[in-house]
Design an enzyme around this catalytic site. Structure first.
Site, PDB file in Angstrom:
ATOM      1  N   HIS A 159       0.635  -1.237   0.031  1.00 27.82           N
ATOM      2  CA  HIS A 159      -0.009  -0.145   0.034  1.00 27.82           C
ATOM      3  C   HIS A 159       0.848   1.374   0.049  1.00 27.82           C
ATOM      4  CE1 HIS A 159       0.465  -0.385   4.522  1.00 27.82           C
ATOM      5  NE2 HIS A 159       0.538   1.230   4.202  1.00 27.82           N
ATOM      6  N   ASP A 195      -0.069  -7.537   1.046  1.00 31.27           N
ATOM      7  CA  ASP A 195       0.349  -6.298   1.423  1.00 31.27           C
ATOM      8  C   ASP A 195       1.832  -6.280   1.460  1.00 31.27           C
ATOM      9  OD1 ASP A 195       0.154  -3.527   1.578  1.00 31.27           O
ATOM     10  OD2 ASP A 195      -0.138  -3.545   3.707  1.00 31.27           O
ATOM     11  N   SER A 222       4.718   1.868   8.319  1.00 29.47           N
ATOM     12  CA  SER A 222       4.233   0.629   7.259  1.00 29.47           C
ATOM     13  C   SER A 222       5.394   0.344   6.583  1.00 29.47           C
ATOM     14  CB  SER A 222       3.310   1.350   6.517  1.00 29.47           C
ATOM     15  OG  SER A 222       2.045   1.460   7.095  1.00 29.47           O
TER      16      SER A 222
END
Length: 605
Positions: free
Chosen positions: A257, A297, A368
């Site tokens: 992402h 992801d 992230s």
């Protein structure tokens, strides 16, 4: 016409009928073959030569699709045997030509149908040959991943010579992969034949990883999306994340992402990818996406830089609730920040595939894609999400899933993942089929909703915990096109073929199937049609899946329900079901509801 003449004609006709009957009984003609079956049979004959793997699956399925004569059954059996021999030959050819990935795929398929060639090497030896070939070609990361998987899955196997491991140990030392070298040294030493190194080298090898060292292996990821205009003003649009090095050549792991705009064909704007090794004063280094795994992801990116520290992808003992962990990353762009916390849960199902760990270490925008390590410096996973409204509820992808995902990502582009095309729910007996997706190979075997699956491959799903997660793990290491054995609760065994998993299975199903059929597994209830009121169809709720959206909305069996519409938001992957409900527990008073559901569910195989 006189009476005698009529009698003669009747006698002649009776004689003719008797002759016909006699000839029929003495030599019965075979029933003419169906033109559809003849065409299908010819297609299967051609496929045996062209694609024996698919032919094996289809020849098994035709027995459930057609009412075959004994002659047809004999030909199907002969074609099946020919296809199996063709697949065995394909395995031997791939082995001889050192096409190891293909050989391993054929090996797994033949294992499922229990027809491996006699005296063929074990899969451990085959995988070891693949690792050696990768090392010889300079594909060191791929070689290490293959080797580590072999050693992890072959614990206690004495057929692996320690001298075969030593070249990998030497290369790990050369590349300063201390964690990997330490792991290989310990493995060889446990077999009684550790490599010869000096006391000083051994002492250095077994020094624990220090936080200052590991921080040097973490980078900030910056995706420049140009200028976004708001109320007539230009606003720079950046995405900031974290990444960590896994190879001296400059390969890093991050989240999909974070880099999505770099690879998403639906994104039409400006996008440029960079990494930064220090604070804001250090230069941005251009990077590119190598490969990505949409379902987990995860992504691999590459920058032309030589890192001073590289994280090793090793078998890790699964952490338990309460274990202390450390997250490294760039929260809010603050580079090389370390936060600590504990593992709060080890079995959250948030992604389409697999389970994730929950942790309470402080995680914010920018974390992230960063690594999570234990107190000894061992890599445990990859940060991927947090819940903004609730402090201390954050999540990471476990290391074993990263290990499964990396080989396909390193090949480039979007990693293709296999699936059976099932939506399932867990029960005490195994996995209950809720829905068969349009392209599922189970449809050819006449699987139905409510079919109970007890075994997939070698895994017994009865009485096990986390059955869906375990099954997804079995499938994930395989490739589309491979064969796999599925057994139902009655002991009936079927050979199915894995196909390519779509990005959002239920979105595709809503486009190809009757919406009423898709609603049941998506929202978690089974409906029975009872009639139509004006232009609205009315149903009775027969069953509600525990923990489903329908369960959360308070629906129960025997509630009466009318469907007024289904709206699908493709961009956000959400569906909205508009209904009026007469709930039994509320005295069948009618109320209107809009039920939302996320299309990327966690219960598909």
């Amino acid at each position: 016409m006189d009476k005698r003449r009529v009698q003669n004609i009747v006698l002649i006709l009776i004689g003719i009928l008797l002759l016909v009957y006699g000839s029929c009984t003495s030599s019965p003609p075979s029933e003419p073959a169906s033109p559809v079956w003849e065409l299908r049979l010819q297609e299967l004959r051609n496929m045996v030569e062209r694609d024996p793997q698919r032919a094996i699956y289809l020849l098994g399925a035709v027995r459930y699709q057609y009412n075959l004569s004994q002659e047809d059954l004999d030909e199907v059996s002969a074609l099946s045997e020919k296809a199996i021999q063709g697949l065995q030959q394909a395995l031997m050819t791939a082995f001889q030509e050192e096409r190891w990935q293909e050989a391993l795929s054929y090996y797994r398929s033949l294992s499922e149908i229990k027809r491996l060639p006699k005296d063929f090497p074990e899969i451990v030896i085959l995988s070891l040959k693949k690792a050696r070939a990768e090392l010889a070609k300079g594909k060191n990361l791929e070689a290490f991943l293959t080797l580590v998987t072999i050693l992890d899955q072959s614990e206690g196997n004495t057929s692996i010579p320690t001298e075969e491991i030593e070249p990998f140990f030497t290369k790990a030392l050369e590349e300063k992969r201390r964690s990997l070298a330490r792991y290989l040294y310990s493995w060889m030493e446990s077999k009684g034949k550790g490599p010869v190194i000096s006391k000083e080298e051994k002492a250095s090898l077994f020094l624990p990883e220090s936080p200052p060292e590991m921080i040097q292996g973490v980078a900030t990821v910056i995706v420049d999306r140009g200028i976004r205009f708001e109320k007539g003003r230009g606003v720079p649009e950046w995405v900031v994340g974290s990444a960590f090095f896994i190879d001296p050549s400059g390969l890093l792991v991050t989240n999909y992402h974070v880099i999505e705009s770099e690879v998403d064909p639906s994104y039409k704007g400006y996008s440029r990818l960079y990494i930064r090794l220090g604070d804001a004063s250090t230069p941005r280094i251009p990077a590119r996406v190598v490969g990505y795994d949409y379902f987990l992801d995860l992504a691999v990116i590459k920058a032309e830089v030589t890192p001073s520290y590289v994280f090793s992808i090793l078998p890790a003992k699964d952490p338990v609730v309460g274990d202390r962990v450390y997250a490294i990353g760039s929260p809010a762009g603050l580079e090389k920040t370390v936060t600590s916390g504990i593992i709060s849960s080890t079995s959250r199902r948030l992604l389409q595939i697999g389970t994730v760990y929950q942790l309470d270490a402080a995680i914010n925008h920018g974390n992230s894609g960063g690594p999570v390590v234990d107190e000894k410096g061992n890599l445990l996973g990859v940060v991927f999400a947090g819940i903004e409204q609730f402090e201390g509820i954050n999540f990471m992808i476990p290391l074993r899933w990263l290990r499964y995902a990396l080989p396909a990502m390193l090949q480039g582009g979007m990693a293709e993942r296999p699936w059976l095309g099932f939506s399932v729910e867990e029960s005490r007996e195994g996995l209950r089929l809720q829905y068969l997706f349009p392209a599922s190979s189970g449809r050819d075997y006449r699987f139905t909703e409510d079919t109970m699956i007890r075994h997939i491959s070698t895994a017994d799903l009865s009485g096990a915990e986390n059955r869906i997660g375990r099954t997804q793990e079995i499938l994930y290491e395989r490739q589309p096109g491979e064969l796999i054995r599925v057994e139902d609760i009655k002991g009936e065994s079927y050979i199915l073929q894995l196909s390519k998993r779509p990005k959002t299975p239920f979105l595709e199903a809503l486009e190809k199937d009757i919406k009423e059929r898709v609603i049941a597994p998506l929202f978690g209830f089974n409906l029975e049609y009872i009639g139509q009121e004006l232009f609205v169809k009315r149903y009775t709720v027969k069953r509600v899946v525990r923990g489903s959206v329908a369960d959360e909305m308070g629906l129960t069996p025997q509630d009466s329900l009318a469907i007024h519409g289904l709206e699908v938001d493709k961009e956000n992957k959400v569906a909205y079901l508009d209904v009026t409900v007469k709930k039994k527990k509320m005295g069948y008073l009618e109320s209107s509801m809009r039920i939302p559901v996320y299309l990327e569910t966690t219960d598909t195989l």
